[in-house]
Design an enzyme around this catalytic site. Structure first.
Site, mmCIF file in Angstrom:
data_model
loop_
_atom_site.group_PDB
_atom_site.id
_atom_site.type_symbol
_atom_site.label_atom_id
_atom_site.label_comp_id
_atom_site.label_asym_id
_atom_site.label_seq_id
_atom_site.Cartn_x
_atom_site.Cartn_y
_atom_site.Cartn_z
ATOM 1 N N GLY A 1 0.845 -1.189 0.000
ATOM 2 C CA GLY A 1 0.000 0.000 0.000
ATOM 3 C C GLY A 1 0.876 1.234 0.000
ATOM 4 O O GLY A 1 0.866 2.011 0.958
ATOM 5 N N SER B 1 -4.152 2.870 13.382
ATOM 6 C CA SER B 1 -4.838 4.167 13.408
ATOM 7 C C SER B 1 -5.233 4.480 14.841
ATOM 8 O O SER B 1 -5.444 3.562 15.653
ATOM 9 C CB SER B 1 -6.098 4.118 12.537
ATOM 10 O OG SER B 1 -6.921 5.248 12.750
ATOM 11 N N TYR C 1 -13.718 -0.183 10.457
ATOM 12 C CA TYR C 1 -12.328 0.260 10.321
ATOM 13 C C TYR C 1 -11.626 0.264 11.675
ATOM 14 O O TYR C 1 -10.512 -0.260 11.823
ATOM 15 C CB TYR C 1 -12.325 1.651 9.702
ATOM 16 C CG TYR C 1 -10.987 2.337 9.638
ATOM 17 C CD1 TYR C 1 -10.085 2.034 8.628
ATOM 18 C CD2 TYR C 1 -10.650 3.322 10.564
ATOM 19 C CE1 TYR C 1 -8.856 2.687 8.548
ATOM 20 C CE2 TYR C 1 -9.427 3.981 10.494
ATOM 21 C CZ TYR C 1 -8.537 3.662 9.497
ATOM 22 O OH TYR C 1 -7.326 4.310 9.423
ATOM 23 N N ALA D 1 -12.380 -1.393 14.423
ATOM 24 C CA ALA D 1 -12.214 -2.742 14.958
ATOM 25 C C ALA D 1 -11.064 -3.467 14.262
ATOM 26 O O ALA D 1 -10.275 -4.176 14.901
ATOM 27 C CB ALA D 1 -13.510 -3.528 14.798
ATOM 28 N N ALA D 2 -10.960 -3.305 12.938
ATOM 29 C CA ALA D 2 -9.868 -3.951 12.210
ATOM 30 C C ALA D 2 -8.517 -3.393 12.645
ATOM 31 O O ALA D 2 -7.547 -4.149 12.823
ATOM 32 C CB ALA D 2 -10.064 -3.769 10.710
ATOM 33 N N LYS D 3 -8.431 -2.087 12.838
ATOM 34 C CA LYS D 3 -7.166 -1.494 13.267
ATOM 35 C C LYS D 3 -6.836 -1.902 14.706
ATOM 36 O O LYS D 3 -5.653 -2.077 15.048
ATOM 37 C CB LYS D 3 -7.222 0.026 13.136
ATOM 38 C CG LYS D 3 -7.272 0.526 11.697
ATOM 39 C CD LYS D 3 -6.083 0.054 10.873
ATOM 40 C CE LYS D 3 -6.020 0.747 9.516
ATOM 41 N NZ LYS D 3 -4.913 0.202 8.676
ATOM 42 N N ILE E 1 -4.576 12.523 9.292
ATOM 43 C CA ILE E 1 -3.487 12.944 8.408
ATOM 44 C C ILE E 1 -4.096 13.497 7.117
ATOM 45 O O ILE E 1 -4.912 12.840 6.469
ATOM 46 C CB ILE E 1 -2.561 11.758 8.064
ATOM 47 C CG1 ILE E 1 -2.043 11.096 9.337
ATOM 48 C CG2 ILE E 1 -1.429 12.221 7.163
ATOM 49 C CD1 ILE E 1 -1.187 11.975 10.230
#
Length: 251
Positions: A14, A139, A152, A154-156, A185
């Site tokens: 990425g 994050s 998002y 929960a995944a982070k 950011i």
């Protein structure tokens, strides 16, 4: 002290835009050979050209990081192009911004499973190098409740937990694993730049929560990643480093 990555081979999963691009450029400037992947071919090749301008070995390939097959193909290709892998940076996000099934699928497949899959694919190459490391980009949403972006967040949060598990599993094999958790950011073409015009109330409320009076820059995250990747951080592993300018301290 200057961060010197001369002779190191760094892979950014990425790496064509935003934080990933800044990490790749900073690593090349510090002397590393760099490989990046992303889905968008045009942006990928533009960033590759920027990296190559530093005169380091450079590799780029399109890769859908939600696909195990694509990751399994990309990582060995990157290792072959660079002559090995010393540092893996897992930076991708699926952009899941809601609580619906699509957001959960995107967040779990890209934000979480891509970290697991890329790390697994890179591990044989990392184990062959002294001082190897993995740096996962999470994050601030993974450290605090995330009512706007629950999938998002929960995944982070899972990435943060997995980082510490990875570090524990790999410590005796000489591979350090750390995590960087950026705050908000802002960069050209990024989500916060878009929200400035598309959702000004949200943008301004978030900005008001930043004590420095601005959002962060990708280069400021890249600086921390380079430190964690460098020999200067030889005794640093299993750490979660917030890079947020004190975001959330404003009352």
């Amino acid at each position: 002290m200057n961060i010197d990555l001369t002779g190191k081979r760094l892979v950014v999963a990425g790496g064509s835009r935003g934080i990933g691009r800044s990490i790749a450029l900073a690593a090349a400037e510090a002397g590393a050979a760099v490989s990046i992947c992303a889905r968008g071919a045009a942006t990928l090749q533009a960033t590759r050209a920027e990296i190559a301008a530093f005169g380091r070995p450079t590799h780029a390939a399109t890769c859908d990081l939600s696909s195990d097959a694509d990751i399994t193909r990309y990582i060995p290709a990157a290792a072959a192009a660079l002559g090995g892998i010393d540092i893996l940076v897992n930076n991708a996000t699926g952009g899941g911004r809601s609580d619906d099934e699509a957001s959960w699928d995107a967040s779990l497949d890209v934000d979480l499973r891509a970290v697991v899959r890329a790390s697994r694919a890179a591990l044989p190459f990392l184990l062959a190098q002294p001082g190897a490391s993995i740096i996962n980009i999470a994050s601030g949403s993974g450290l605090n409740p995330s009512p706007r972006n629950p999938a998002y967040g929960a995944a982070k949060a899972a990435v943060i937990h997995y980082t510490r598990s990875q570090a524990t599993m790999l410590a005796k094999q000489g591979v350090r694993v750390n995590c960087v958790a950026p705050g908000s950011i802002e960069f050209p073409g990024g989500s916060w730049e878009r929200r400035k015009t598309e959702a000004p109330a949200l943008y301004n409320a978030t900005l008001a929560n930043c004590p420095r009076g601005r959002m962060g820059h990708p280069e400021e995250v890249a600086n921390v990643v380079l430190f964690l990747a460098s020999p200067l951080a030889e005794w640093v592993t299993a750490q979660i480093v917030s890079v947020n300018g004190g975001q959330g301290l404003v009352r």
